[in-house]
Design an enzyme around this catalytic site. Structure first.
Site, PDB file in Angstrom:
ATOM      1  N   LYS A   2      49.812   2.019 -29.046  1.00 19.72           N
ATOM      2  CA  LYS A   2      51.022   0.878 -29.041  1.00 19.72           C
ATOM      3  C   LYS A   2      52.188   1.503 -29.714  1.00 19.72           C
ATOM      4  O   LYS A   2      53.384   1.247 -29.727  1.00 19.72           O
ATOM      5  CB  LYS A   2      50.328   0.258 -30.376  1.00 19.72           C
ATOM      6  CG  LYS A   2      49.911  -1.185 -29.760  1.00 19.72           C
ATOM      7  CD  LYS A   2      49.086  -2.037 -31.042  1.00 19.72           C
ATOM      8  CE  LYS A   2      48.075  -3.250 -30.019  1.00 19.72           C
ATOM      9  NZ  LYS A   2      47.601  -4.164 -31.088  1.00 19.72           N
ATOM     10  N   GLN A  23      45.793  -4.944 -36.504  1.00 18.34           N
ATOM     11  CA  GLN A  23      44.683  -4.517 -35.847  1.00 18.34           C
ATOM     12  C   GLN A  23      42.914  -5.505 -35.984  1.00 18.34           C
ATOM     13  O   GLN A  23      42.410  -4.724 -37.194  1.00 18.34           O
ATOM     14  CB  GLN A  23      44.131  -2.928 -35.731  1.00 18.34           C
ATOM     15  CG  GLN A  23      43.703  -2.439 -34.242  1.00 18.34           C
ATOM     16  CD  GLN A  23      44.528  -3.121 -33.418  1.00 18.34           C
ATOM     17  OE1 GLN A  23      45.807  -3.019 -32.743  1.00 18.34           O
ATOM     18  NE2 GLN A  23      43.734  -3.661 -31.784  1.00 18.34           N
ATOM     19  N   ASP A  59      51.918 -10.805 -32.845  1.00 20.20           N
ATOM     20  CA  ASP A  59      50.347 -10.692 -32.270  1.00 20.20           C
ATOM     21  C   ASP A  59      50.625 -12.518 -31.105  1.00 20.20           C
ATOM     22  O   ASP A  59      49.493 -12.958 -30.918  1.00 20.20           O
ATOM     23  CB  ASP A  59      49.505 -10.733 -32.563  1.00 20.20           C
ATOM     24  CG  ASP A  59      49.257  -8.667 -32.126  1.00 20.20           C
ATOM     25  OD1 ASP A  59      49.131  -8.551 -31.419  1.00 20.20           O
ATOM     26  OD2 ASP A  59      48.397  -8.708 -33.413  1.00 20.20           O
TER      27      ASP A  59
HETATM   28  N1  GUN Z   1      42.575  -6.694 -31.406  1.00 25.61           N
HETATM   29  C1  GUN Z   1      41.870  -6.799 -29.779  1.00 25.61           C
HETATM   30  N2  GUN Z   1      42.822  -6.972 -29.299  1.00 25.61           N
HETATM   31  C2  GUN Z   1      43.965  -7.367 -30.143  1.00 25.61           C
HETATM   32  C3  GUN Z   1      45.448  -7.698 -29.811  1.00 25.61           C
HETATM   33  O1  GUN Z   1      46.149  -7.777 -29.294  1.00 25.61           O
HETATM   34  N3  GUN Z   1      46.068  -7.344 -31.204  1.00 25.61           N
HETATM   35  C4  GUN Z   1      45.590  -7.069 -32.436  1.00 25.61           C
HETATM   36  N4  GUN Z   1      46.162  -6.993 -33.831  1.00 25.61           N
HETATM   37  N5  GUN Z   1      43.726  -6.391 -32.592  1.00 25.61           N
HETATM   38  C5  GUN Z   1      44.003  -7.523 -31.769  1.00 25.61           C
END
Ligand code: GUN
Length: 288
Positions: free
Chosen positions: A52, A96, A119
């Protein structure tokens, strides 16, 4: 059989975003700013967050990673979220997942201000998405719909079968696939579904999002179907420097030759998730 190249599509989307950011910065605005909160040292989460940060660089965004040990309390995380909600220098932020077990993920996702929830996990955004109203759509389902659109895979009147009912993929994807403009007929299967293979064999578009390596075998797929593989399980592999490889939920070698389109793992849905997160962050910034 045609391979859907998520990596190339994601790169094209990030280039489109970078162009818009360059325009904004040239007109005197600051760059968009995404913050990622990373709790503990889960290998998968470390990789996701690093990717990211890299994507932010490609888009011309500022990024900040806030790390906390897995001993952090729920109250401390909620306090951090409150400060990010009120920080004018932050356009969007993500926590996350997964979080340590002593922290309630539902409480955490509810605490993120909907206008910074890039998200799309806050129930307010999930609800808006279900109603087809403007909102932040969660990134993996949005990325899948975008891939189908860019590859001109027909969806109208097609049967889309989703294996997996998670809150971050299966459920929101069902909502997006049935929406006006996409117009698929959707079936969601899960661990209690009877006669699974019988159902998946009727799918024009089959989405595997259950997190079990090579679960979807050739006998579960209709010849000519489009297969979308959301699985990213780390399986031990001594021949790799890292000691593991990523495995999708589809038995790719056996299934790929029968498909019209298929997404590989890695390089399919994964990069699109990150590209859509960047897209959401740009939208959050433009709205402020
Ligand atoms: N864990 C697995 N996929 C995601 C996601 O798209 N966003 C976040 N914040 N955590 C994750």
């Amino acid at each position: 059989m045609k391979i859907i190249d998520g990596k190339a599509t994601a790169a094209a989307i990030k280039a489109e975003i970078a162009q818009e950011v360059a325009k904004q910065v040239a007109s005197g605005r600051r760059a968009p700013h995404l913050v990622a909160v990373l709790v503990g040292h889960d290998g998968g989460s470390e990789t996701y967050v690093a990717n990211k940060v890299k994507a932010c660089e490609a888009c011309g965004f500022r990024s900040t990673v806030i790390r906390r040990e897995d001993t952090v309390t729920e109250a401390e995380i909620l306090e951090l979220i409150d400060s990010l909600n009120h920080n004018d220098e932050v356009d969007g932020f993500i926590i996350q997942l997964p979080l340590p077990r002593h922290i309630d993920e539902q409480k955490v996702t509810r605490a993120v201000a909907p206008e910074k929830d890039v998200d799309g996990f806050n129930p307010a955004n999930v609800g808006m998405m279900s109603l087809g109203l403007p909102c932040f759509k969660s990134a993996t389902p949005a990325g899948i719909v975008e891939l189908l659109k860019r590859y001109e895979v027909p969806t109208r009147g097609k049967h889309c079968v989703i294996i997996g009912r998670s809150n971050i993929v299966g459920k929101p994807l069902a909502m997006l696939m049935m929406q006006k403009g996409v117009d698929a007929t959707v079936t969601v299967c899960h661990s209690a579904t009877a006669n699974l293979a019988e159902i998946t064999r009727t799918a024009d578009i089959l989405v595997a999002a259950l997190g079990k390596p090579a679960f979807v075998t050739a006998d579960m797929v209709k010849p000519g179907a489009t297969v979308i593989d959301v699985g990213t399980t780390r399986v031990p592999d001594a021949s790799r420097k890292s000691g593991f490889r990523l495995s999708g939920d589809v038995d790719y070698e056996a299934v790929a030759p029968m498909c019209e389109y298929i997404t590989p793992v890695p390089g399919g849905v994964g990069p699109m998730t990150i590209a859509m997160l960047m897209y959401n962050t740009l939208q959050a910034y433009l709205r402020r």
